[in-house]
Design an enzyme around this catalytic site. Structure first.
Site, mmCIF file in Angstrom:
data_model
loop_
_atom_site.group_PDB
_atom_site.id
_atom_site.type_symbol
_atom_site.label_atom_id
_atom_site.label_comp_id
_atom_site.label_asym_id
_atom_site.label_seq_id
_atom_site.Cartn_x
_atom_site.Cartn_y
_atom_site.Cartn_z
ATOM 1 N N ASP A 21 7.999 19.162 -5.922
ATOM 2 C CA ASP A 21 7.106 20.219 -5.431
ATOM 3 C C ASP A 21 6.179 19.758 -4.326
ATOM 4 O O ASP A 21 5.505 20.584 -3.695
ATOM 5 C CB ASP A 21 6.272 20.749 -6.606
ATOM 6 C CG ASP A 21 7.147 21.460 -7.613
ATOM 7 O OD1 ASP A 21 7.175 21.039 -8.777
ATOM 8 O OD2 ASP A 21 7.851 22.406 -7.203
ATOM 9 N N HIS A 70 5.455 13.106 -13.139
ATOM 10 C CA HIS A 70 6.628 13.775 -13.706
ATOM 11 C C HIS A 70 6.858 13.220 -15.100
ATOM 12 O O HIS A 70 6.661 12.045 -15.351
ATOM 13 C CB HIS A 70 7.868 13.513 -12.836
ATOM 14 C CG HIS A 70 8.981 14.466 -13.082
ATOM 15 N ND1 HIS A 70 9.866 14.323 -14.130
ATOM 16 C CD2 HIS A 70 9.337 15.605 -12.442
ATOM 17 C CE1 HIS A 70 10.736 15.314 -14.102
ATOM 18 N NE2 HIS A 70 10.435 16.116 -13.098
#
Ligand code: SDX
Length: 452
Positions: free
Chosen positions: A386, A328
């Site tokens: 996700d 991320h």
């Protein structure tokens, strides 16, 4: 060499020109010209301070260079705070873990839009208003029929959400607060209907109209999975899981799709066109498309004994393969949303009696192995939002092609809240970045007959 060094003046430094005594500042030294420039440092409630460089070009003739916005704050916002190092996510000051376990999606929508949790009356009025906007204009339904049945639902959503602009001329004056309010309620209310219809169209089933006697998540599941031929029972556990998934996707500071909505909105484009731009940006596998890519990856890995092969590929710079659902830009710790989703996955699989879901077991083993591997540890690559969402959505009966649509459904309230905040900002202006030009120097046209 055009080298600029910066030193941060402490509290004792002289105040920047036009600044006030209690502000910090930095001094930029241009070693080419020997000139020094003070720029104010602004301090927010939480998070890194920012250097206000709005006057940099006018005063120094320099641009800053920050492709990918690794070190750039493109706005001031009160809505969401993320601390990537500590794995913290808060909406209007409330930690995501508390909202995901104690609130519900429409209440979080109210919070994102209005800065505070609603009282009983405010929530009742808000929920009623949303219910009054859940249906689509019957003319809009004809847009679906223009798509091939095998069209990706995200392609349909980009088209149909953008087409809302053609139906609401009565509420498109973005400078009118009431028009903005109606537009926000229409986005929140109609996204579930448009998403469910994209799915129904793709499987050749009739559209199921919204039911205002159901809560937001139950109504969405009903529109997704009910058929006119028989009653449909919405499992409260699955509805709760759906509602929690929407909360966890609601907003996330200035991610790529939200920044897209802000830039689109900065030109004073109408909110529906801006949301459609956000959907388009979210679709990419590096962003919201990752949940669908995670499922494809897990199915491709297939079994626990093949995990090492794919871990090796993810580390190989010559191999474009990346571990989808990992890493991320901001989180250098466990994404707090992934932790909640991991628990939700257990709840949903238990409810469905598929505790031994092979893909979930594979995902947990992949996570365990990756988090013990120094490549991922050194780069602070943890599971993100996700990684587990696809496992849950697949178990709930959603096809992979709908995973990013569900991300867009949750994120639409974040997009529209950030759009409102930008439009209402007193120093609102069009976003127009500059560049470092590295193309040809000036040259003259060569007639065709004179070219080699
Ligand atoms: C979302 O911004 C948001 O808030 C987004 C989001 C939201 O709510 O809006 O949180 C939603 O988009 C989550 C992210 C979903 N995407 C994926 O899961 C795709 C896989 N992840 C990567 O593509 C990547 O981690 C990004 C895109 C998420 C972040 O990319 P960055 O910040 O540009 O990081 P990077 O590419 O510079 O990576 C740093 C290093 C590199 O290695 P080195 O050059 O240091 O040797 O880490 C490596 C990368 O190669 N790396 C990975 C990796 N992610 C980064 N290596 C293997 N697998 C990965 N997943």
């Amino acid at each position: 060499m055009d080298e600029i060094s910066a030193k941060t003046a402490g509290k004792t430094g002289t105040t920047p020109k036009g600044g006030d005594g209690d502000k910090n500042y930095v001094t930029l030294v241009d070693h080419t010209s020997g000139k020094q420039y003070d720029f104010p440092v602004l301090t927010g409630t939480h998070g890194p301070k920012v250097i206000d460089i709005q006057q940099l070009y006018r005063r120094t003739g320099y641009f800053t260079f920050d492709p990918g916005f690794m070190s750039t704050a493109n706005c001031e916002s009160d809505i969401t705070f993320i601390d990537g190092e500590k794995g913290v996510l808060m909406h209007r000051g409330y930690p995501i873990e508390e909202l995901a376990t104690q609130s519900h999606f429409l209440e979080v929508c109210y919070l994102l839009l209005h800065d505070d949790l609603p009282n009983q009356k405010e929530l009742q009025n808000f929920e009623h208003s949303i219910k009054m906007h859940t249906m689509l204009n019957e003319q809009l339904l004809k847009f679906y029929r223009g798509f091939r049945e095998d069209a990706h639902p995200m392609a349909i959503m980009v088209g149909v959400v953008g087409a809302l602009s053609a139906f609401f001329h009565d509420s498109m004056d973005i400078w009118d607060p009431h028009h903005r309010l109606v537009a926000t309620h229409r986005v929140i209310a109609k996204m579930p209907t448009m998403a469910a219809y994209a799915y129904k169209y793709s499987i050749g089933q009739p559209f199921i109209y919204p039911r205002n006697d159901l809560d937001y998540a139950s109504n969405f599941l009903n529109m997704m999975f009910a058929v006119p031929a028989e009653p449909y029972y919405v499992s409260p556990v699955l509805a709760r899981a759906m509602d929690r998934i929407l909360i966890l996707h609601a907003d996330h500071e200035q991610n790529a799709s939200t920044a897209t909505v802000r830039i689109a909105g900065s030109s004073a484009a109408n909110p529906f066109a801006c949301i459609a731009a956000g959907i388009a940006s979210l679709w990419g596998p590096a962003h919201g498309g990752a949940n669908e890519a995670v499922l494809n990856m897990l199915e491709h890995i297939g079994s626990v004994d093949r995990i090492p092969e794919f871990i090796a590929r993810a580390k190989d710079k010559d191999d474009p393969f990346r571990l989808m659902g990992f890493g991320h830009r901001v989180y250098k710790n466990y994404d707090p949303r992934a932790a909640v989703l991991r628990q939700s996955a257990h709840d949903v699989l238990d409810e469905l009696g598929i505790r031994e879901d092979p893909l979930f077991k594979l995902a947990m083993e992949l996570e365990r192995i990756a988090l013990e591997d120094e490549y991922f540890v050194d780069r602070k690559l943890f599971p993100n939002v996700d990684f587990y969402s696809g496992v849950i959505l697949r178990a709930m009966g959603f096809p992979k092609s709908m995973f990013t649509v569900l991300f867009a459904l949750g994120r639409s309230v974040g997009w529209i809240s950030q759009w409102v905040e930008m439009i209402q900002s007193p120093d609102h202006r069009i976003s127009r970045p500059r560049q470092l030009y590295t193309g040809h120097a000036r040259r003259h046209y060569v007639p065709l007959e004179e070219r080699d």
